[in-house]
Design an enzyme around this catalytic site. Structure first.
Site: not given
Length: 500
Positions: A336, A430
């Site tokens: 990410s 997340h």
């Protein structure tokens, strides 16, 4: 585009680079002189008349289930009028008038609240209290909700409301409309869309090189994390060792709402260029070489669905799909970006931060190494280097910055909070899903975008499937972040060296 088939031969007729989307101009002023003022007055009157005709009145509590629904033509007029407004400015004005003039009847709310309080002060049967509460709920429903509900019943109505909310969010960002009434209407619309686009109404669809051209074009244009360069790049992203999935609504199959890209690798990747770099296309896929699934990009295509829980459900669906295809697959992780890290870091390097005692970001030896590499005091010179990405051209400076930036990034992800939750939006997403803040990667994205947003750092959020539910509950409930030893070690180093 529509006349071409899905094969490679047809795609060779297309230009290599996708045409950029034309920028949407901000809404113009509605008047600038006497003629424009007259036109603006006529437009205002037209809007008021439209809203009075299109927004259904709130029925009384006693007649709430007996009042006939307004004719579809009334809300269809609103859809048609709104679609005829080409610029964002007039659309924003119409939405502001709708929010301000057709919300909750506060007089009714006060009256029903007083009645409920009076009943609670006297011994009453439960039925009387429940009915009073129901009356209050009825009074709290804004009038425009009835319009949205009727539009949602029209053919294509839900899609129209998604576009309408996208306009509303854009107008708020540009400060064309502001205030509590507008925020409340956006929240009401978000809640309605969350019901209509809940998991039971969504389909999971996989994208391949043989998918319709319209789908490939749409998802390539919407890719917000790692832009698609050309058709060959797109072919790699949906080819061997890669997967691409999107969610669509059951009423509009094949129309992507949100897209997730996955790389199938032998281990958990620590560099995005290893995934998106130009390389020869492999024709076959060896399942024995696949041990990890890396979620390296997730992009919302329909911006009007911001805040609707689509990404979480998409990841869960994709995990189940990959487990069916690769039963031996054991590692699931993201790779990410860290948007906002560079901006946060530059704020710490500002003179104001230094005045408030937030200047001990580097050890003495690190400050000397940075000063030697930049030719000046660490804080003053480093801010200019980081702002222009010039620092990556100096091998000495890259080496000097690795240790301090790694621990600063660890603190940014783990320690910087908003209302007790992770400040970074990607981290918050997340962690809400139950992932572990697992590994921070140095120089993982050397693209201009990666250097500008996060000094080239990226992070793996690891999904241990047997722990995701527990981690999610701990994060959402007690705001506890589950992190690896690497991250916690970097955080401890930061706390030892910094006064933040």
């Amino acid at each position: 585009m529509r006349g071409l088939g899905p094969g490679l031969a047809a795609r060779r007729l297309l230009p290599l680079r996708f045409p950029p989307r034309p920028p949407r101009p901000p809404g113009p002023r509605l008047y600038s002189g006497p003629p424009a003022a007259a036109a603006a007055g006529a437009s205002e009157r037209a809007m008021e008349e439209l809203l009075r005709r299109a927004v259904p009145p709130t029925p009384t509590y006693e007649l709430r289930e007996k009042t006939p629904a307004p004719a579809e033509a009334q809300c269809a007029d609103f859809v048609s009028f709104y679609g005829g407004l080409a610029e964002l400015g007039p659309r924003a004005e119409l939405l502001a008038r709708l929010a301000q003039g057709f919300g909750v009847d506060h007089g009714q709310v006060a009256e029903q609240s007083a009645g409920l309080l009076q009943l609670r002060q006297q011994p009453r049967e439960a039925a009387a209290l429940l009915q009073a509460e129901d009356r209050l709920r009825h009074a709290l429903v804004p009038r425009y909700r009835g319009l949205f509900r009727l539009i949602g019943r029209l053919d294509g109505g839900a899609r129209f409301l998604v576009r309408l909310r996208a306009d509303l969010l854009e107008a708020q960002a540009l400060k064309l409309v502001e205030g509590p009434h507008v925020r409340e209407m956006s929240g009401v619309l978000k809640a309605m869309l969350s019901e209509w686009f809940s998991s039971g109404f969504l389909n999971l669809e996989r994208v391949t090189w043989h998918s319709p051209c319209e789908v490939l074009q749409k998802i390539s244009e919407a890719e917000a994390v790692h832009p698609v360069k050309n058709w060959l790049d797109m072919k790699r992203r949906v080819g061997p060792y890669r997967r691409c999935y999107f969610s669509s609504h059951c009423s509009t199959p094949g129309d992507p709402l949100i897209v997730l890209y996955v790389a199938l690798t032998s281990d958990i990747t620590n560099n995005i260029q290893a995934i998106v770099k130009d390389c020869p296309l492999s024709e076959t896929e060896d399942k024995n070489k696949i041990a990890a699934a890396i979620f390296y990009s997730i992009s919302l295509i329909q911006q009007g669905l911001q805040g609707v829980e689509l990404g979480t459900f998409l990841i869960k669906q994709v995990v189940r799909e990959l487990q069916k295809e690769f039963p031996h697959l054991g590692a699931f992780s993201s790779l990410s970006p860290i948007p906002g890290f560079t901006k946060w870091l530059l704020g710490l390097l500002s003179p104001q931060a230094k005045e408030h005692g937030k200047n001990e970001l580097f050890t003495d030896s690190e400050s000397r190494d940075i000063a030697e590499a930049t030719g000046g005091p660490a804080h003053e010179t480093l801010k200019a280097y980081l702002s222009s990405n010039e620092w990556v051209k100096s091998e000495k400076l890259v080496c000097a910055l690795q240790a301090p930036l790694m621990r600063l990034c660890a603190w940014y992800l783990y320690g910087e909070k908003h209302r007790g939750y992770a400040l970074n939006p990607v981290a918050n997403f997340h962690l809400q899903n139950g992932a572990v803040l697992w590994r921070i990667n140095w120089m993982a994205d050397s693209s201009p975008r990666g250097l500008t947003s996060s000094c080239g750092l990226m992070v793996n959020y690891r999904y241990f499937l047997e722990e995701t539910s527990t981690n999610s509950v701990a994060y959402l409930g007690s705001k506890t972040i589950k992190a690896s030893e690497q991250v916690l070690g970097l955080v401890a180093q930061f706390q030892k060296n910094s006064k933040l």
